[in-house]
Every structure is written in C-alpha cells, then in structure tokens.
Design a protein around this motif. Structure first.
Motif, PDB file in Angstrom:
ATOM      1  N   SER A  19      -0.013  38.108 -65.715  1.00  0.00           N
ATOM      2  CA  SER A  19      -0.502  37.833 -67.774  1.00  0.00           C
ATOM      3  C   SER A  19      -1.959  37.310 -68.181  1.00  0.00           C
ATOM      4  CB  SER A  19      -0.174  36.459 -67.312  1.00  0.00           C
ATOM      5  OG  SER A  19       1.401  36.454 -67.659  1.00  0.00           O
ATOM      6  N   ASP A  25      -2.540  36.942 -75.806  1.00  0.00           N
ATOM      7  CA  ASP A  25      -1.566  36.867 -74.502  1.00  0.00           C
ATOM      8  C   ASP A  25      -0.689  37.967 -74.583  1.00  0.00           C
ATOM      9  OD1 ASP A  25      -2.400  34.473 -74.053  1.00  0.00           O
ATOM     10  OD2 ASP A  25      -1.062  33.533 -74.892  1.00  0.00           O
ATOM     11  N   GLN A  72       1.298  39.714 -71.394  1.00  0.00           N
ATOM     12  CA  GLN A  72       2.203  39.991 -70.361  1.00  0.00           C
ATOM     13  C   GLN A  72       2.483  41.776 -70.024  1.00  0.00           C
ATOM     14  OE1 GLN A  72       3.382  37.638 -68.492  1.00  0.00           O
ATOM     15  NE2 GLN A  72       4.862  38.155 -66.903  1.00  0.00           N
ATOM     16  N   ALA A  80       4.148  42.731 -73.319  1.00  0.00           N
ATOM     17  CA  ALA A  80       4.869  41.238 -74.361  1.00  0.00           C
ATOM     18  C   ALA A  80       3.201  40.603 -74.289  1.00  0.00           C
ATOM     19  CB  ALA A  80       5.534  40.429 -73.826  1.00  0.00           C
ATOM     20  N   SER A  95       1.728  38.316 -77.438  1.00  0.00           N
ATOM     21  CA  SER A  95       1.904  36.354 -78.206  1.00  0.00           C
ATOM     22  C   SER A  95       0.461  36.446 -78.714  1.00  0.00           C
ATOM     23  CB  SER A  95       2.608  35.581 -78.038  1.00  0.00           C
ATOM     24  OG  SER A  95       2.541  35.499 -76.406  1.00  0.00           O
ATOM     25  N   ARG A 121       4.228  35.119 -83.143  1.00  0.00           N
ATOM     26  CA  ARG A 121       5.245  35.707 -82.545  1.00  0.00           C
ATOM     27  C   ARG A 121       5.165  36.695 -81.095  1.00  0.00           C
ATOM     28  NH1 ARG A 121       7.501  39.950 -87.218  1.00  0.00           N
ATOM     29  NH2 ARG A 121       9.270  39.219 -85.746  1.00  0.00           N
ATOM     30  N   ARG A 122       6.998  37.421 -80.907  1.00  0.00           N
ATOM     31  CA  ARG A 122       6.264  37.947 -79.564  1.00  0.00           C
ATOM     32  C   ARG A 122       6.663  39.175 -80.011  1.00  0.00           C
ATOM     33  NH1 ARG A 122       6.247  37.224 -73.827  1.00  0.00           N
ATOM     34  NH2 ARG A 122       8.189  38.515 -72.844  1.00  0.00           N
ATOM     35  N   TYR A 123       5.937  39.868 -79.635  1.00  0.00           N
ATOM     36  CA  TYR A 123       6.021  41.847 -79.761  1.00  0.00           C
ATOM     37  C   TYR A 123       6.642  42.541 -78.130  1.00  0.00           C
ATOM     38  CZ  TYR A 123       5.372  40.801 -84.813  1.00  0.00           C
ATOM     39  OH  TYR A 123       4.907  40.380 -85.841  1.00  0.00           O
ATOM     40  N   THR A 124       7.149  43.572 -78.211  1.00  0.00           N
ATOM     41  CA  THR A 124       7.231  44.121 -77.231  1.00  0.00           C
ATOM     42  C   THR A 124       6.447  45.675 -77.358  1.00  0.00           C
ATOM     43  OG1 THR A 124       9.181  44.735 -77.250  1.00  0.00           O
ATOM     44  CG2 THR A 124       9.272  42.965 -75.985  1.00  0.00           C
TER      45      THR A 124
END
Length: 186
Positions: A46, A54, A56, A78, A80, A87-90
């Motif tokens: 991370s 952030d 990952q 990932a 965010s 929101r969280r994106y990949t």
C-alpha cells in the motif's frame, strides 16, 4: 608428508580456480521464477500519496527485456482517496526499470523506473489525465528502489571467500545474470 601433499593439492586447486575466475568472470543466474517468488513475498503493498490517493499494488507480473537490459512489470492496482472522490477503482500499472545491486543489504533493486501506463477502469477523464501526468512521480515515490531479490549468504559464500561481490546485472532471456568483481577494500 601426506598432510603436505594434501595441502599442496588444495593450494593447486585454489590457484587453478582463481586463474579460471580471472579469465572467465564468475556469475550467478537468478531465474524469472525465482524473481516472481521473491516478489510474491513483498506484495501486496500500500502507498498513501499525500492524502490525495491511496494505491494498493498487487504482485507484479514480470517480463524480461534483454534487448534493453530492463524488466517490465504489470501490477494490478486498486486506487481510492480524495482525488478519486472517495471511490475505489481498479486497473493496471505498467512500468519498466533497470536494476542495481545494493551491497549494504545484498539486494537487487529496481531503479530508473519508466511508467508506460497507469490505467484505472471507470475513472473520470479529468482524473485519468491527472494520473497519467503524475504517473512518473507516483512510480518514483511508490516503487523506487523496490527490492526484487535479496541474495542469501549461501548464494554469495564462494564469492565472499574469494573477495568478490556482485558487480553487474544483465537481463538475459533466462533471467538475471549477476557477474562478480573484486570487493572494494574497506
């Protein structure tokens, strides 16, 4: 008498080995599989980036680039954070890099990173453009000097005994070829 004869044979063998090393530089090969296994132990990782983002990062998939003496790594990512409106994106992070040896901890490290792409699925175009513009800085902050392999004492025992240490690392189709040279006097 037998002891002197045995000692003479040992000295002759040691001198022959040393002479052989002088004409053919000693080396050690690290296979792609060994590299992948070593990286799997160090990931996921991370990286909080200034409270804005952030990341990952998952275990990289490596590709050898012997024609450029570099490696390519594609990492699932990932992301965010505030930059992405919580929101969280990949997506994927694609980088290539050179290698260097760090004698203080006997590690082979990534260096001279170049970002090929940072792609996040479904992210707004304005945020995607910003990520692309700052992708190199993100890579420098998050992946600079990542340890790819730590050489063990047994890997270097013979070289240490002969006063040698890794001197150069070459990417070959079979893996990394680590060549040895004389240790500097301390």
């Amino acid at each position: 008498m037998h002891r002197r004869l045995a000692l003479s044979h040992v000295l002759t063998a040691a001198l022959a080995l040393a002479a052989g090393c002088a004409s053919a530089q000693p080396s050690y090969t690290i296979s792609t599989q060994q590299l992948q296994q070593a990286l799997a132990e160090r990931f996921p990782r991370s990286y909080p980036l200034g409270g804005l983002l952030d990341l990952q990062l998952q275990t990289p998939q490596l590709t050898l680039l012997p024609e450029r003496n570099r490696l390519n790594a594609v990492l699932d990512v990932a992301a965010s954070g505030a930059l992405l409106q919580a929101r969280r994106y990949t997506g994927a992070f694609d980088v290539d890099f050179g290698l260097r040896y760090e004698p203080t901890d006997r590690t082979i490290r990534a260096h001279d990173l170049h970002v090929n792409a940072l792609r996040l699925d479904g992210v707004q175009p304005s945020a995607a453009g910003m990520l692309q513009r700052y992708g190199q800085q993100l890579a420098d902050q998050s992946l600079r000097e990542v340890v790819l392999q730590q050489l063990r004492d047994k890997d270097l025992a013979l070289a240490d005994g002969m006063g040698l240490q890794p001197e150069s690392i070459t990417v070959t189709p079979r893996g990394l070829l680590v060549r040895f040279g004389t240790k500097p006097l301390s």
